[in-house]
Design a protein around this motif. Structure first.
Motif, short mmCIF file in Angstrom:
data_model
loop_
_atom_site.label_atom_id
_atom_site.label_comp_id
_atom_site.label_asym_id
_atom_site.label_seq_id
_atom_site.Cartn_x
_atom_site.Cartn_y
_atom_site.Cartn_z
N ILE A 83 8.48 8.14 1.77
CA ILE A 83 8.97 8.36 0.42
C ILE A 83 9.21 9.86 0.29
CG2 ILE A 83 8.46 8.17 -2.05
CD1 ILE A 83 6.57 5.84 -1.33
N LEU A 84 10.47 10.22 0.07
CA LEU A 84 10.87 11.63 0.10
C LEU A 84 10.93 12.24 -1.30
CD1 LEU A 84 13.80 11.35 2.70
CD2 LEU A 84 11.36 11.64 3.14
N ILE A 100 2.97 6.57 10.86
CA ILE A 100 4.32 6.71 11.44
C ILE A 100 5.32 7.05 10.35
CG2 ILE A 100 6.20 5.44 12.57
CD1 ILE A 100 4.03 3.88 14.10
N ALA A 101 5.18 6.38 9.20
CA ALA A 101 6.09 6.66 8.07
C ALA A 101 5.86 8.07 7.54
CB ALA A 101 5.88 5.63 6.97
N LEU A 102 4.62 8.55 7.61
CA LEU A 102 4.30 9.89 7.12
C LEU A 102 5.05 10.96 7.91
CD1 LEU A 102 2.58 11.60 5.18
CD2 LEU A 102 0.77 11.59 6.90
N HIS A 103 5.38 10.68 9.14
CA HIS A 103 6.12 11.60 9.98
C HIS A 103 7.62 11.31 9.96
CE1 HIS A 103 2.01 12.25 11.53
NE2 HIS A 103 2.44 13.46 11.82
N GLY A 161 13.82 16.44 0.22
CA GLY A 161 13.96 15.68 1.46
C GLY A 161 12.71 15.66 2.31
N ASP A 162 11.61 16.21 1.79
CA ASP A 162 10.35 16.20 2.53
C ASP A 162 9.56 14.95 2.21
OD1 ASP A 162 10.93 18.76 3.57
OD2 ASP A 162 10.14 19.70 1.73
N VAL A 163 8.74 14.50 3.17
CA VAL A 163 7.93 13.30 2.95
C VAL A 163 6.82 13.62 1.96
CG1 VAL A 163 6.41 11.60 4.02
CG2 VAL A 163 8.41 12.43 5.27
N GLU A 164 6.81 12.90 0.87
CA GLU A 164 5.82 13.11 -0.19
C GLU A 164 4.75 12.02 -0.13
OE1 GLU A 164 4.38 15.46 -3.28
OE2 GLU A 164 6.18 15.79 -2.07
N ALA A 165 5.14 10.82 0.29
CA ALA A 165 4.21 9.70 0.35
C ALA A 165 4.78 8.66 1.32
CB ALA A 165 4.01 9.09 -1.04
N THR A 166 4.01 7.62 1.55
CA THR A 166 4.47 6.55 2.44
C THR A 166 4.15 5.20 1.81
OG1 THR A 166 2.36 6.51 3.64
CG2 THR A 166 4.10 7.94 4.50
N GLY A 167 4.95 4.22 2.12
CA GLY A 167 4.72 2.89 1.60
C GLY A 167 4.77 1.87 2.71
N ASP A 168 3.93 0.83 2.60
CA ASP A 168 3.88 -0.22 3.63
C ASP A 168 3.79 -1.56 2.93
OD1 ASP A 168 3.71 -1.49 6.09
OD2 ASP A 168 1.53 -1.30 6.18
N ILE A 217 0.86 -1.19 0.00
CA ILE A 217 0.00 0.00 0.00
C ILE A 217 0.89 1.23 0.00
CG2 ILE A 217 -1.77 1.33 1.20
CD1 ILE A 217 -2.74 -1.18 2.52
N VAL A 218 0.63 2.15 -0.93
CA VAL A 218 1.34 3.42 -0.97
C VAL A 218 0.29 4.53 -0.98
CG1 VAL A 218 2.91 4.93 -2.26
CG2 VAL A 218 3.30 2.46 -2.23
N SER A 219 0.46 5.51 -0.11
CA SER A 219 -0.46 6.65 -0.09
C SER A 219 0.34 7.94 -0.01
CB SER A 219 -1.42 6.56 1.10
OG SER A 219 -0.74 6.84 2.31
N ASP A 220 -0.26 9.04 -0.47
CA ASP A 220 0.42 10.33 -0.36
C ASP A 220 0.16 10.92 1.02
OD1 ASP A 220 -2.09 11.49 -0.39
OD2 ASP A 220 -1.91 12.30 -2.42
#
Length: 259
Positions: free
Chosen positions: A238-239, A206-209, A243-250, A151-154
């Protein structure tokens, strides 16, 4: 006539300042009144050689046979465009009648531009786009065949990517665009205490932060089917280039099925 001479000076300046361009002006007898631009020299001519020369005397027969109808129609007041490939490149040629204030045709003008570089660039972009589509299709095929759920979300919670294993594993509809819709179909608890996780404690949150989870085990229960699983989560931010968080993957892997 004075206005015509001023226009000729303008055309001359245009030809001198437009890259890969040449401008030809001819009268009703097909005699060149002006010939300017860097493309002229590439054809083995100079302005001095062409001005005063006749179209039919300057160019090879195969050229005059192709272009003569266009020259004739230009002198009749018709604007036209021709795209052609030659030994020196790929050209767009505009045939434009020059008229007075009363609409009478005074002369014809050909604006010829070598767009070989543009054409090559377009082809390279097309080839690159085709390669990227092929790579995307390959990546999609690999993701869809993985046994692990992906799962990947922005950062707004919009679902960007899932795979069939996720739906099969969790028993939920993953076609939604909102990650919270997937979460609402599940009860997710810590594997140790059995406490239900808050939204901020979810692996993707958690990954989003900026956090990274390796082997983070959760107890997952489908609210509708009551299907129970122990799932190992590996979540990553996902940066972007800054270097900012653009998305997250699990990535989810089943450790054991509950009863």
């Amino acid at each position: 006539m004075k206005k015509f001479d001023s226009a000729m000076d303008l055309y001359r300046q245009m030809a001198a300042n437009i890259p890969d361009c040449s401008i030809y002006i001819f009268d009703e007898s097909y005699e060149y009144l002006l010939a300017e631009g860097e493309e002229i020299a590439k054809n083995g001519f100079s302005s001095e050689m062409l001005v005063g020369s006749n179209f039919f005397e300057v160019w090879p027969q195969e050229v005059t046979m192709e272009l003569a109808p266009l020259y004739q129609d230009t002198l009749r007041g018709k604007r036209q465009k021709l795209e052609k490939q030659s030994e020196t490149g790929y050209f767009i040629q505009h045939f434009i009648p020059i008229t007075d204030s009363g609409g009478n045709v005074l002369a014809g003008m050909v604006v010829s531009q070598n767009i070989s570089v543009l054409t090559e660039t377009r082809q390279k972009l097309t080839d690159t786009s085709r390669e990227l589509r092929t790579k995307d299709q390959l990546i999609e095929a690999v993701i869809n065949t993985l046994a692990e759920g992906i799962i990947v979300s922005d950062k707004t919670g919009k679902v960007l990517l899932t795979n069939p294993a996720t739906e099969k594993m969790l028993g939920v509809d993953v076609s939604t665009e909102d990650i919270s819709d997937i979460g609402s179909q599940l009860i997710i608890k810590t594997s140790e205490s059995g406490r239900e996780l808050t939204n901020h404690e979810m692996p993707l949150a958690i990954a989003l932060h900026g956090g990274m989870l390796n082997g983070y085990v959760t107890y997952v229960e489908n609210r509708k089917s009551r299907k129970q699983l122990h799932v190992e989560n590996n979540s990553r931010p996902i940066l972007n280039d800054d270097g900012d968080v653009e998305a997250t993957g699990d990535a989810k892997h089943i450790l054991a099925k509950g009863t």
